[in-house]
Each structure stands twice: as structure tokens, then as C-alpha cells.
Design a protein around this motif. Structure first.
Motif, PDB file in Angstrom:
ATOM      1  N   ASN A 100       0.852  -1.173   0.042  1.00 50.91           N
ATOM      2  CA  ASN A 100       0.055  -0.087   0.096  1.00 50.91           C
ATOM      3  C   ASN A 100       0.935   1.305   0.045  1.00 50.91           C
ATOM      4  O   ASN A 100       0.432   2.451  -0.491  1.00 50.91           O
ATOM      5  CB  ASN A 100      -0.848   0.095   1.304  1.00 50.91           C
ATOM      6  CG  ASN A 100      -1.922  -1.127   1.146  1.00 50.91           C
ATOM      7  OD1 ASN A 100      -1.462  -2.186   1.705  1.00 50.91           O
ATOM      8  ND2 ASN A 100      -3.043  -0.973   0.813  1.00 50.91           N
ATOM      9  N   ALA A 101       2.086   1.119   0.539  1.00 50.12           N
ATOM     10  CA  ALA A 101       2.986   2.417   0.572  1.00 50.12           C
ATOM     11  C   ALA A 101       4.437   1.753   0.364  1.00 50.12           C
ATOM     12  O   ALA A 101       4.650   0.723   0.808  1.00 50.12           O
ATOM     13  CB  ALA A 101       2.918   3.299   1.500  1.00 50.12           C
ATOM     14  N   TYR A 102       5.402   2.650   0.282  1.00 53.91           N
ATOM     15  CA  TYR A 102       6.832   2.138   0.181  1.00 53.91           C
ATOM     16  C   TYR A 102       7.761   3.522   0.525  1.00 53.91           C
ATOM     17  O   TYR A 102       7.629   4.705   0.205  1.00 53.91           O
ATOM     18  CB  TYR A 102       7.114   1.938  -1.470  1.00 53.91           C
ATOM     19  CG  TYR A 102       8.424   1.321  -1.707  1.00 53.91           C
ATOM     20  CD1 TYR A 102       8.465   0.142  -2.186  1.00 53.91           C
ATOM     21  CD2 TYR A 102       9.712   2.023  -1.078  1.00 53.91           C
ATOM     22  CE1 TYR A 102       9.877  -0.683  -2.432  1.00 53.91           C
ATOM     23  CE2 TYR A 102      11.057   1.289  -1.435  1.00 53.91           C
ATOM     24  CZ  TYR A 102      10.997  -0.190  -2.036  1.00 53.91           C
ATOM     25  OH  TYR A 102      12.242  -0.767  -2.027  1.00 53.91           O
ATOM     26  N   LEU A 103       8.217   3.270   1.823  1.00 50.59           N
ATOM     27  CA  LEU A 103       8.967   4.097   2.500  1.00 50.59           C
ATOM     28  C   LEU A 103      10.520   3.732   2.180  1.00 50.59           C
ATOM     29  O   LEU A 103      10.868   2.517   2.471  1.00 50.59           O
ATOM     30  CB  LEU A 103       8.648   4.470   3.915  1.00 50.59           C
ATOM     31  CG  LEU A 103       7.389   4.573   4.420  1.00 50.59           C
ATOM     32  CD1 LEU A 103       7.193   4.843   5.854  1.00 50.59           C
ATOM     33  CD2 LEU A 103       6.862   5.980   3.678  1.00 50.59           C
ATOM     34  N   VAL A 104      11.372   4.920   2.153  1.00 48.27           N
ATOM     35  CA  VAL A 104      12.769   4.605   1.866  1.00 48.27           C
ATOM     36  C   VAL A 104      13.529   4.811   3.254  1.00 48.27           C
ATOM     37  O   VAL A 104      13.196   6.054   3.650  1.00 48.27           O
ATOM     38  CB  VAL A 104      13.418   5.347   0.823  1.00 48.27           C
ATOM     39  CG1 VAL A 104      14.761   4.734   0.468  1.00 48.27           C
ATOM     40  CG2 VAL A 104      12.612   4.539  -0.559  1.00 48.27           C
ATOM     41  N   LYS A 105      14.444   3.956   3.673  1.00 49.32           N
ATOM     42  CA  LYS A 105      15.113   4.249   4.820  1.00 49.32           C
ATOM     43  C   LYS A 105      16.320   5.131   4.298  1.00 49.32           C
ATOM     44  O   LYS A 105      16.775   4.999   3.266  1.00 49.32           O
ATOM     45  CB  LYS A 105      16.050   3.013   5.413  1.00 49.32           C
ATOM     46  CG  LYS A 105      14.890   1.998   5.912  1.00 49.32           C
ATOM     47  CD  LYS A 105      15.640   0.746   6.295  1.00 49.32           C
ATOM     48  CE  LYS A 105      14.726  -0.243   6.817  1.00 49.32           C
ATOM     49  NZ  LYS A 105      15.540  -1.652   6.986  1.00 49.32           N
ATOM     50  N   PRO A 106      16.836   5.859   5.259  1.00 46.57           N
ATOM     51  CA  PRO A 106      16.546   6.389   6.572  1.00 46.57           C
ATOM     52  C   PRO A 106      15.190   7.143   6.610  1.00 46.57           C
ATOM     53  O   PRO A 106      14.703   7.881   5.496  1.00 46.57           O
ATOM     54  CB  PRO A 106      17.591   7.154   7.046  1.00 46.57           C
ATOM     55  CG  PRO A 106      18.163   7.997   5.869  1.00 46.57           C
ATOM     56  CD  PRO A 106      18.001   6.990   4.906  1.00 46.57           C
ATOM     57  N   PHE A 107      14.335   7.228   7.485  1.00 46.31           N
ATOM     58  CA  PHE A 107      12.993   7.775   7.585  1.00 46.31           C
ATOM     59  C   PHE A 107      12.917   8.352   9.129  1.00 46.31           C
ATOM     60  O   PHE A 107      13.643   7.990  10.048  1.00 46.31           O
ATOM     61  CB  PHE A 107      11.970   6.908   7.387  1.00 46.31           C
ATOM     62  CG  PHE A 107      11.762   5.740   8.510  1.00 46.31           C
ATOM     63  CD1 PHE A 107      11.258   5.933   9.670  1.00 46.31           C
ATOM     64  CD2 PHE A 107      12.889   4.434   8.124  1.00 46.31           C
ATOM     65  CE1 PHE A 107      11.422   4.768  10.621  1.00 46.31           C
ATOM     66  CE2 PHE A 107      13.061   3.636   9.353  1.00 46.31           C
ATOM     67  CZ  PHE A 107      12.071   3.720  10.607  1.00 46.31           C
ATOM     68  N   ASP A 108      12.012   9.220   9.188  1.00 48.55           N
ATOM     69  CA  ASP A 108      11.714   9.540  10.604  1.00 48.55           C
ATOM     70  C   ASP A 108      10.603   9.391  11.322  1.00 48.55           C
ATOM     71  O   ASP A 108       9.828   8.664  10.714  1.00 48.55           O
ATOM     72  CB  ASP A 108      11.993  11.408  10.613  1.00 48.55           C
ATOM     73  CG  ASP A 108      10.651  12.073   9.989  1.00 48.55           C
ATOM     74  OD1 ASP A 108       9.694  11.447   9.952  1.00 48.55           O
ATOM     75  OD2 ASP A 108      10.897  13.115   9.543  1.00 48.55           O
ATOM     76  N   GLN A 109      10.326   9.418  12.714  1.00 48.75           N
ATOM     77  CA  GLN A 109       9.349   8.755  13.211  1.00 48.75           C
ATOM     78  C   GLN A 109       8.023   9.469  13.004  1.00 48.75           C
ATOM     79  O   GLN A 109       7.109   8.645  12.717  1.00 48.75           O
ATOM     80  CB  GLN A 109       9.537   9.197  14.894  1.00 48.75           C
ATOM     81  CG  GLN A 109       8.561   8.976  15.599  1.00 48.75           C
ATOM     82  CD  GLN A 109       8.941   9.059  17.198  1.00 48.75           C
ATOM     83  OE1 GLN A 109      10.106   9.216  17.498  1.00 48.75           O
ATOM     84  NE2 GLN A 109       7.827   9.342  18.026  1.00 48.75           N
ATOM     85  N   LYS A 110       7.907  10.834  12.540  1.00 53.30           N
ATOM     86  CA  LYS A 110       6.750  11.393  12.190  1.00 53.30           C
ATOM     87  C   LYS A 110       6.175  10.666  10.782  1.00 53.30           C
ATOM     88  O   LYS A 110       4.889  10.653  10.667  1.00 53.30           O
ATOM     89  CB  LYS A 110       6.867  12.821  11.995  1.00 53.30           C
ATOM     90  CG  LYS A 110       7.020  13.613  13.293  1.00 53.30           C
ATOM     91  CD  LYS A 110       6.069  14.559  13.999  1.00 53.30           C
ATOM     92  CE  LYS A 110       5.974  15.097  15.035  1.00 53.30           C
ATOM     93  NZ  LYS A 110       5.990  14.602  16.330  1.00 53.30           N
TER      94      LYS A 110
END
Length: 120
Positions: A100-110
């Protein structure tokens, strides 16, 4: 009742960071070190969303995505990929497999809290 998120990543540091971010929002968090452990735990626990890495031993994130999307019980389970793999090809493959979504590291808590809030 609290919603439950499963965090699947072979890095204990990433699991702890994501767990901290989600617990701060009142969510229950269960963890797994790879796709095989995730499937075993999913068979025993109800989960509202899965956050998975792609590069893991035994069963990687793509394999986990495939297994979940082929199982009628999990076909609609929201899945967020959280990976250091950032190429267009990997993102396309992940989304085509049903993420459903793709986030790339590094990332932040928010950012992780925001993405999770869109699905649960």
C-alpha cells in the motif's frame, strides 16, 4: 481497542525504532525478524497492518508480500514496505505485488506515524 502493527525487519535497531514510534501513538506492536517468522506469527495473532523490510534472510519482503496477497485472509491487509532499496524498479515491484506504501530508509518517526495513520 488498540490496533496492532507487525514490524518485520532483520535489524533489531530498526524494529525498536519503529516500535517506539508506533507505541507513542498508542498502537500495539509485534515484531518478526524475517518473512517466515512473520507468517508463523500472523497465523496466531490478529494484525491490522504490516510494515516490512525487503532484504531479509529466509523469506524476503517480496516473498512475504506475495504470500500475504495470495491468502484470502490477508488480501486486504495494509502493508507498508520500509526498505533501504530505493530504485524505481524495486518500488514498482513492491507496489505491483500489493504494497500500500513504500518508504525508503532512513526515515523519521513522524513519517512512519503518518503513513500508518492513513491505513489504521
Amino acid at each position: 481497542m488498540s490496533k496492532t502493527v507487525m514490524v518485520v525487519d532483520d535489524s533489531s535497531a530498526i524494529r525498536k525504532f519503529v516500535m517506539f514510534a508506533l507505541r507513542a501513538r498508542g498502537l500495539t506492536v509485534v515484531t518478526a525478524q524475517d518473512g517466515m517468522e512473520a507468517l508463523e506469527k500472523l497465523a496466531r495473532a490478529r494484525v491490522d497492518l504490516v510494515i516490512t523490510d525487503l532484504n531479509m534472510p529466509k523469506l524476503d519482503g517480496f516473498g512475504l508480500l506475495r504470500a500475504l496477497r495470495e491468502d484470502a485472509d490477508y488480501a486486504d491487509l495494509p502493508i507498508i514496505i520500509l526498505s533501504s532499496l530505493s530504485s524505481q524498479e524495486e518500488q514498482r515491484q513492491g507496489l505491483e505485488l500489493g504494497a500500500n506504501a513504500y518508504l525508503v530508509k532512513p526515515f523519521d518517526q513522524k513519517r512512519i506515524q503518518y503513513e500508518v495513520s492513513k491505513f489504521i
